[in-house]
Scaffold this active site. Structure first.
Site, PDB file in Angstrom:
ATOM      1  N   HIS A 136     -41.099  31.130  -2.756  1.00 16.70           N
ATOM      2  CA  HIS A 136     -42.554  30.884  -3.213  1.00 16.70           C
ATOM      3  C   HIS A 136     -42.579  30.697  -4.637  1.00 16.70           C
ATOM      4  O   HIS A 136     -43.378  29.840  -4.871  1.00 16.70           O
ATOM      5  CB  HIS A 136     -43.452  32.417  -3.142  1.00 16.70           C
ATOM      6  CG  HIS A 136     -45.067  32.490  -3.251  1.00 16.70           C
ATOM      7  ND1 HIS A 136     -45.593  32.216  -2.509  1.00 16.70           N
ATOM      8  CD2 HIS A 136     -45.486  32.580  -4.514  1.00 16.70           C
ATOM      9  CE1 HIS A 136     -47.106  32.204  -2.947  1.00 16.70           C
ATOM     10  NE2 HIS A 136     -46.694  32.370  -4.185  1.00 16.70           N
ATOM     11  N   GLU A 137     -42.059  31.362  -5.553  1.00 13.62           N
ATOM     12  CA  GLU A 137     -42.041  31.070  -6.878  1.00 13.62           C
ATOM     13  C   GLU A 137     -41.483  29.819  -7.368  1.00 13.62           C
ATOM     14  O   GLU A 137     -41.880  28.871  -8.235  1.00 13.62           O
ATOM     15  CB  GLU A 137     -41.484  32.408  -7.651  1.00 13.62           C
ATOM     16  CG  GLU A 137     -42.361  33.598  -7.700  1.00 13.62           C
ATOM     17  CD  GLU A 137     -43.669  33.628  -7.580  1.00 13.62           C
ATOM     18  OE1 GLU A 137     -44.359  32.614  -8.579  1.00 13.62           O
ATOM     19  OE2 GLU A 137     -44.477  34.533  -7.257  1.00 13.62           O
ATOM     20  N   HIS A 192     -44.001  27.095  -7.168  1.00 16.82           N
ATOM     21  CA  HIS A 192     -44.919  26.979  -8.407  1.00 16.82           C
ATOM     22  C   HIS A 192     -44.046  26.395  -9.313  1.00 16.82           C
ATOM     23  O   HIS A 192     -44.725  25.330  -9.933  1.00 16.82           O
ATOM     24  CB  HIS A 192     -45.316  28.498  -8.703  1.00 16.82           C
ATOM     25  CG  HIS A 192     -46.328  29.018  -8.086  1.00 16.82           C
ATOM     26  ND1 HIS A 192     -47.525  28.450  -7.803  1.00 16.82           N
ATOM     27  CD2 HIS A 192     -46.487  30.237  -7.342  1.00 16.82           C
ATOM     28  CE1 HIS A 192     -48.276  29.296  -7.239  1.00 16.82           C
ATOM     29  NE2 HIS A 192     -47.565  30.439  -6.908  1.00 16.82           N
ATOM     30  N   GLU A 219     -51.039  27.025  -5.496  1.00 21.99           N
ATOM     31  CA  GLU A 219     -50.750  27.798  -4.373  1.00 21.99           C
ATOM     32  C   GLU A 219     -50.183  26.964  -2.976  1.00 21.99           C
ATOM     33  O   GLU A 219     -49.429  27.426  -2.375  1.00 21.99           O
ATOM     34  CB  GLU A 219     -51.799  28.452  -4.057  1.00 21.99           C
ATOM     35  CG  GLU A 219     -51.407  29.684  -3.171  1.00 21.99           C
ATOM     36  CD  GLU A 219     -50.776  31.250  -3.660  1.00 21.99           C
ATOM     37  OE1 GLU A 219     -50.560  30.708  -5.139  1.00 21.99           O
ATOM     38  OE2 GLU A 219     -50.268  31.943  -3.125  1.00 21.99           O
TER      39      GLU A 219
END
Lengths: 489, 489
Positions: free
Chosen positions: B254-255, B258, B284
């Site tokens: 997820h990170e 970003h 997101e």
């Protein structure tokens, strides 16, 4: 709001921003991804530009005109803010910018030249740095001595002439002591390989043994150990070598000395000019007394010998006496940062004389290497074998740090004065140190020196703590006694 | 120098300072000693004050009056600088300062109230926050809708009405899908204990598998994982649990989504307003598509199953199909951040409706807990058992983040659009993912979305990349197909 209150409110914000800039430096040496170097340079320049604008802001000048001090601490705050204000306004912004640019470039060229053993690749940019620093010195000195003006940035109130006189008194006795010691058999060293994770654990333990508060700090690794930050965020770094655990241990204790000074300052001074160590020399007095007069004392070394055996098992040293000799070993060597207590100041004297000559114009940059090598041979008795062991070994001049070197020796001298007073005030100090208890020493230093931060001028705070005018005599006496004992002179 | 050039030179310095402030936040969550929290607050406030002054500076207004754009990128720079300038000038400095103070206090009270399960201890300060944010909203909205003005901070150009319409379309299908899935047997989970150092090694490997450039970033641990920074210094954090390795793995992926967005932006935009992700929703979309549509796909899960077996040995899951089901398990739960793809957006809808009512005045803070609990029971079919599982679970409102929650769902919706276009553009994507090769997916995203940074407005960049007006339809279709398959509906 009074002018003083307005000045201090503004200054607290400036001090907070200075802490932020300092932490960027810490991050750069410990955490920053390699590929971020270019962007980091722009970030640092932006912070410096903000700080310079705030330090030299006209409104600061206006507040200073009418700010009134209610007590000595207020007066010291005004004194320090005025110093920074006047300094920032003496140096034209354009010159400051050129110095920042050229020294940034010069640092890169120095690193490359040192790696390539190529003095000629560094000298042209060093020539630019010297010219710019002389220009800055002239702006700061306003007709006075260039070198004194530079020294004032690091050790306010001390002159080149004072340093020269101090070194004149030190040199013959140190040269004689060195010669006598080097005629004796070498101390035995450690042997084996030392787990680096275990070294870092020992490093954290030792930091706490010396009173370092990990709730307001942290320990990381860096290529060149340093301490960073003031107030409630004071971080140290150390390094490890698989074959030389003393590198990690004494780097840690040295940096804890710096950090203990910052952590020991009266919290009422936090984020003000008084909330940090008053000068480089006084700062170095703390790192040196922690590292040497305490950390390399016979009593503490005995305790440390036991700790190292407990952590690492057999380290190849027979007993506490041999261990004491090992951590105080005096050997030939080229490198200042690896020098022992006896020889360290000789390295500084060489740099002091050369940089003062560069600033006065008596020495030209193209003649620097020859001057270095001649002087080294004269002082140490053997020839420099390559530039990285000679005039390319230190980063300082490439980044424009002229007037900084002598503060290392001033730190040693101040540590000598403080040690004499400490031992008089805490008669059973050695019994404490033999148990690994440094609180008698660190408590005395905190109470008599550290807590004052920037309240008193450098020589004044040493005088108040040690009860004497700063002098090289206690240091020389301490060194002669200690090394005569270790080497059976 | 033209007005545009002067504006950009000033802005680059502002952007560099914003990076410094952002890194202070990273440091606070990863490295900062606990005892430094108070000082850090003052440092952050000083940086924010500098940034606010620069964003709202009259000279910026003067440059903006005459700055001329030569191309669409210049025009976008001017658009973004003007947005920040107008926003900074709309909110009175005194109000901004009060918001900073009260939210700082409120965050502490929220954490204490959550720990004590004591809603009443938090509501008075939340009431203050809501009042101040409504005041700010009124200043920003200038007669328009308060909530839209807040949303504009995070997702420029999107309105509350648009979000409400989107949620109206999503809710019935998600509620139905959830009900159907929860009637089916649960997926089996992992078992055993998972070495945390091995998890962090796997985390770094996975980050690189997804194209994260460690030369311009780093991976650390944090309590709440986040990504931080732009340009050439983009850092991520993750966390480890000894019994749940998926926490570390999917937090990392997820990170990295970003971070990949930030690292993928055209370097020509570095340290300008275009040199960062254009909105929270688009940001997101990248973290979600990396984590879910790619990272939780059947093809990639099959490869990951093999990797986990290689790193940890037997993880208590029989085969790749069971593994795929495990990483897509749908279960009852109270906590938004632990929710699966099916239920996540239901958590957001609840928050969106409540915070919009708080801002409009239809809901009063003293009635918040009852409203939350009623709505939760209605949507999820069981009662909130304690405040930390209910209205005290998220930090957002305590720090004044109203209008932020819906960007999480927007990100999911955008990811659905992008995933549809990506699969059309890269027909053999699953074959690549089954080999652990994400480059087809990440390359397409970089080329079509990430490299543009702030060049296009949020919906515009999604439309350009996906070839369609943003719509919830692809996400809903993807979820229904995927979970019907996994749960044999």
């Amino acid at each position: 709001m009074t002018a003083f209150d307005a000045l201090m409110a503004y200054q607290r914000e400036t001090s907070a921003l200075a802490q932020v800039a300092g932490r960027l430096g810490w991050d750069q040496e410990t955490m920053m991804p390699r590929g971020a170097a270019g962007q980091r340079g722009l970030e640092m320049a932006a912070m410096e530009s903000i700080l310079h604008a705030r330090r030299s802001a006209p409104q600061v000048g206006e507040w200073l005109e009418t700010a009134a001090a209610n007590d000595p601490a207020d007066a010291a705050q005004i004194r320090e803010i005025r110093r920074a204000f006047e300094r920032a306004n003496k140096v034209p912004a354009d010159l400051a910018k050129r110095i920042a640019q050229v020294t940034s470039e010069a640092q890169g060229k120095w690193a490359a030249a040192r790696a390539a053993e190529d003095v000629a690749a560094f000298l042209p940019v060093l020539d630019e740095v010297v010219a710019l620093k002389r220009e800055e010195g002239a702006a700061l000195a306003k007709g006075g001595d260039l070198y004194d003006a530079m020294l004032d940035d690091y050790e306010p109130g001390t002159t080149g002439a004072q340093i020269a006189a101090m070194f004149d008194a030190m040199r013959p006795r140190l040269v004689a002591l060195r010669a006598a010691v080097l005629e004796r058999p070498k101390a035995e060293g450690v042997s084996g390989r030392f787990d680096e994770a275990a070294q870092m654990m020992l490093s954290r333990d030792l930091a706490q043994t010396f009173g370092y508060d990990l709730n307001r700090g942290r320990v990381d690794k860096a290529v060149h150990p340093f301490s960073s930050g003031s107030g409630s965020d004071v971080r140290i770094t150390t390094r490890t070598s698989p074959t030389d655990p003393f590198n990690c241990i004494y780097s840690t204790i040295h940096e804890v000395g710096h950090a203990a000074y910052e952590q020991g300052i009266d919290p009422a001074y936090a984020l003000t000019p008084l909330g940090q160590g008053v000068s480089m020399g006084v700062h170095e007095s703390q790192s040196r007394i922690y590292e040497n007069q305490i950390g390399r004392s016979r009593a503490f070394a005995g305790w440390l010998f036991g700790r190292m055996n407990a952590v690492f098992g057999d380290i190849g040293i027979a007993d506490a006496d041999a261990f004491y000799a090992a951590v105080n070993s005096v050997e030939n060597g080229y490198i200042r940062t690896e020098a022992d207590e006896v020889q360290y100041n000789l390295h500084i004297m060489l740099r002091f004389d050369l940089e003062r000559s560069l600033m006065s114009g008596d020495l030209q940059v193209p003649d620097l290497e020859a001057a270095w090598n001649d002087r080294f041979a004269a002082d140490f008795g053997y020839a420099v074998d390559r530039p990285s062991n000679g005039c390319l070994q230190d980063v300082h001049w490439s980044v424009g740090l002229f007037g900084y070197f002598p503060t290392y020796s001033l730190g040693n001298v101040y540590a000598g004065c403080l040690n004499q007073a400490l031992r008089a005030a805490v008669p059973d100090l050695d019994a404490q140190l033999a148990e690994g208890d440094t609180s008698g020493a660190t408590g005395w230093l905190r109470e008599n020196l550290q807590r004052h931060g920037g309240l008193y001028a450098p020589r004044e705070v040493i005088k108040r703590a040690s009860g004497m005018e700063p002098s090289e005599a206690p240091l020389l006496g301490y060194l002669e006694t200690k090394f005569s004992d270790i080497y059976s002179l």
